[in-house]
Scaffold this active site. Sequence first.
Site, PDB file in Angstrom:
ATOM      1  N   LYS A  38     -16.349   5.859   4.668  1.00 47.56           N
ATOM      2  CA  LYS A  38     -15.456   4.552   4.042  1.00 47.56           C
ATOM      3  C   LYS A  38     -13.977   5.038   3.793  1.00 47.56           C
ATOM      4  O   LYS A  38     -13.595   6.084   3.881  1.00 47.56           O
ATOM      5  CB  LYS A  38     -16.331   4.394   2.871  1.00 47.56           C
ATOM      6  CG  LYS A  38     -16.323   5.426   1.709  1.00 47.56           C
ATOM      7  CD  LYS A  38     -17.262   5.070   0.467  1.00 47.56           C
ATOM      8  CE  LYS A  38     -17.114   6.164  -0.525  1.00 47.56           C
ATOM      9  NZ  LYS A  38     -18.144   5.959  -1.537  1.00 47.56           N
ATOM     10  N   ARG A 136     -23.567   0.184 -11.685  1.00 43.90           N
ATOM     11  CA  ARG A 136     -22.719  -0.398 -10.848  1.00 43.90           C
ATOM     12  C   ARG A 136     -23.345  -1.414  -9.935  1.00 43.90           C
ATOM     13  O   ARG A 136     -22.956  -2.640 -10.016  1.00 43.90           O
ATOM     14  CB  ARG A 136     -21.986   0.928 -10.221  1.00 43.90           C
ATOM     15  CG  ARG A 136     -20.774   0.680  -9.840  1.00 43.90           C
ATOM     16  CD  ARG A 136     -19.999   1.714  -8.994  1.00 43.90           C
ATOM     17  NE  ARG A 136     -20.744   2.256  -7.725  1.00 43.90           N
ATOM     18  CZ  ARG A 136     -20.184   3.388  -6.986  1.00 43.90           C
ATOM     19  NH1 ARG A 136     -18.977   3.717  -7.410  1.00 43.90           N
ATOM     20  NH2 ARG A 136     -20.753   3.736  -5.899  1.00 43.90           N
ATOM     21  N   TYR A 264      16.712   6.543  -8.738  1.00 47.09           N
ATOM     22  CA  TYR A 264      16.686   5.345  -9.735  1.00 47.09           C
ATOM     23  C   TYR A 264      16.597   5.600 -11.145  1.00 47.09           C
ATOM     24  O   TYR A 264      16.237   6.564 -11.517  1.00 47.09           O
ATOM     25  CB  TYR A 264      15.651   4.688  -9.243  1.00 47.09           C
ATOM     26  CG  TYR A 264      15.578   3.779  -7.908  1.00 47.09           C
ATOM     27  CD1 TYR A 264      16.721   2.931  -7.701  1.00 47.09           C
ATOM     28  CD2 TYR A 264      14.554   3.819  -7.029  1.00 47.09           C
ATOM     29  CE1 TYR A 264      16.971   2.119  -6.295  1.00 47.09           C
ATOM     30  CE2 TYR A 264      14.853   3.256  -5.717  1.00 47.09           C
ATOM     31  CZ  TYR A 264      15.918   2.309  -5.493  1.00 47.09           C
ATOM     32  OH  TYR A 264      15.802   1.636  -4.264  1.00 47.09           O
ATOM     33  N   MET A 313      10.035   4.070  -3.609  1.00 47.16           N
ATOM     34  CA  MET A 313       9.033   3.524  -2.445  1.00 47.16           C
ATOM     35  C   MET A 313       8.892   4.010  -1.319  1.00 47.16           C
ATOM     36  O   MET A 313       7.783   4.494  -0.798  1.00 47.16           O
ATOM     37  CB  MET A 313       9.483   2.136  -2.176  1.00 47.16           C
ATOM     38  CG  MET A 313       8.318   1.040  -1.463  1.00 47.16           C
ATOM     39  SD  MET A 313       9.067  -0.297  -0.983  1.00 47.16           S
ATOM     40  CE  MET A 313       8.882  -1.108  -2.568  1.00 47.16           C
TER      41      MET A 313
HETATM   42  C1  LIG Z   1     -18.961   7.093  -1.801  1.00 46.82           C
HETATM   43  C2  LIG Z   1     -20.176   7.450  -1.966  1.00 46.82           C
HETATM   44  C3  LIG Z   1     -21.083   8.323  -1.443  1.00 46.82           C
HETATM   45  C4  LIG Z   1     -20.154   9.812  -1.085  1.00 46.82           C
HETATM   46  O1  LIG Z   1     -19.949  10.540  -2.152  1.00 46.82           O
HETATM   47  P1  LIG Z   1     -19.229  11.805  -2.360  1.00 46.82           P
HETATM   48  O2  LIG Z   1     -19.252  12.319  -3.520  1.00 46.82           O
HETATM   49  O3  LIG Z   1     -17.950  11.385  -1.570  1.00 46.82           O
HETATM   50  O4  LIG Z   1     -20.079  12.766  -1.353  1.00 46.82           O
HETATM   51  C5  LIG Z   1     -22.339   8.417  -1.514  1.00 46.82           C
HETATM   52  N1  LIG Z   1     -22.868   7.367  -1.989  1.00 46.82           N
HETATM   53  C6  LIG Z   1     -22.288   6.083  -2.406  1.00 46.82           C
HETATM   54  C7  LIG Z   1     -23.060   4.933  -2.792  1.00 46.82           C
HETATM   55  C8  LIG Z   1     -20.932   6.245  -2.288  1.00 46.82           C
HETATM   56  O5  LIG Z   1     -20.303   5.067  -2.887  1.00 46.82           O
END
Ligand SMILES: *Cc1c(COP(=O)(O)O)cnc(C)c1O
Length: 369
Positions: A38, A136, A264, A313
């Site tokens: 991701k 979550r 700045y 920036m």
């Molecule tokens: C991002 C994520 C992972 C990966 O976790 P790491 O600590 O980066 O290995 C695994 N499971 C879910 C649900 C995640 O959101």
Amino acid sequence: MPSVHETTLEIDLGALTHNYKYLSSKLAKGVKLMGVVKAFGYGSESAEIAKKLSELGVSYFAVAYTKEGVALRDAGITEPILVLHPQSINFEEIIESCLEPSIYSEFVLREFIKTAEKLGLKNYPIHLKLNTGLNRLGFIDPELNTVFDYLGKSDAVKVRSIFSHLAASEDWREREFTLQQLGKFRKMVFRLFENLNYKPFLHISNTSAVINYPEAAFDMVRCGIGLYGFGNDEKINEKLKPIGTLKTIISQIHEIAIGESVGYNRAFTATKKTMTATLPIGHADGINRQYGNGRAGVFIKDQYAPIIGNVCMDMLMIDITGIDCKEGDEVIIFGGPQHATVFAAKGNTISYELITGISQRVKRVIIEE
Ligand SMILES: *Cc1c(COP(=O)(O)O)cnc(C)c1O
């Protein structure tokens, strides 16, 4: 290593291989490793990472959002891809791209079944997300009856896996809590197995759990940060190799006289004759203002040069007084002499946030093995 002519994030596939092998060595035979790619492969380059992981034997990927999965399909990735956090508006696109949704609420379950039925699908793979304490996403135990109701009434979907996510697998002080999460997971899985007449595969571990809770590997582990070379712990960091090195060059050098200011808001004022260098990287590239005013620094030929004044920036300025360097020379922000974890800490953050925050404006260069 090639020299840079502009700001560049080098991505070392040899380091990725090393990390993959290290994490795999922690897994019992038969346990699979899901590659979490991701957020552009944690700020690197998701398609190149996925291709390399696939070569190494990874046969499942995960992304957070639908768009990320579609991008992997466009790049030719054919392995199954779990979308961890889809929205109902994405469901047709998920199906068109053969992506597999995480189903985390009654609403999402109902809407996904509706879409799958509308398209005349049978046994479309879904992944049931259980909330075991992170609070979550996911179903809690009392909601499982509703899940059984929906699944019992439709054969448009089939549960391919059941999973949950740990809140503090890196933190030994939270061991009790993590064990509670694992207990809840087992209990809910037991109910699901009783109710479904087949056994979906199971997963709950992220990188830190692979190291700290080997008993929680189940059928698969989901590794993100470890593949990219970070372990949430100094001892593990020593075993892993960060895949990314963020480099830039010196654009211009200035000699600043006593009393002159730099940048700045005139945040830096010279109290002695100071040599400064301006670098073509700023907060729009992911080096945020937290790092300014001496809190962090960069490396030129293994010598430390602190960031002075406010990060702009598109640029930042460093103090190079006493360092033998010239315009065009290479500068390392993190990687090599400066571990990204150390740099991140100076900006009050963690490796995850630093590396995923390197913006798409920064050129990515893949270093093959
Ligand atoms: C991002 C994520 C992972 C990966 O976790 P790491 O600590 O980066 O290995 C695994 N499971 C879910 C649900 C995640 O959101």
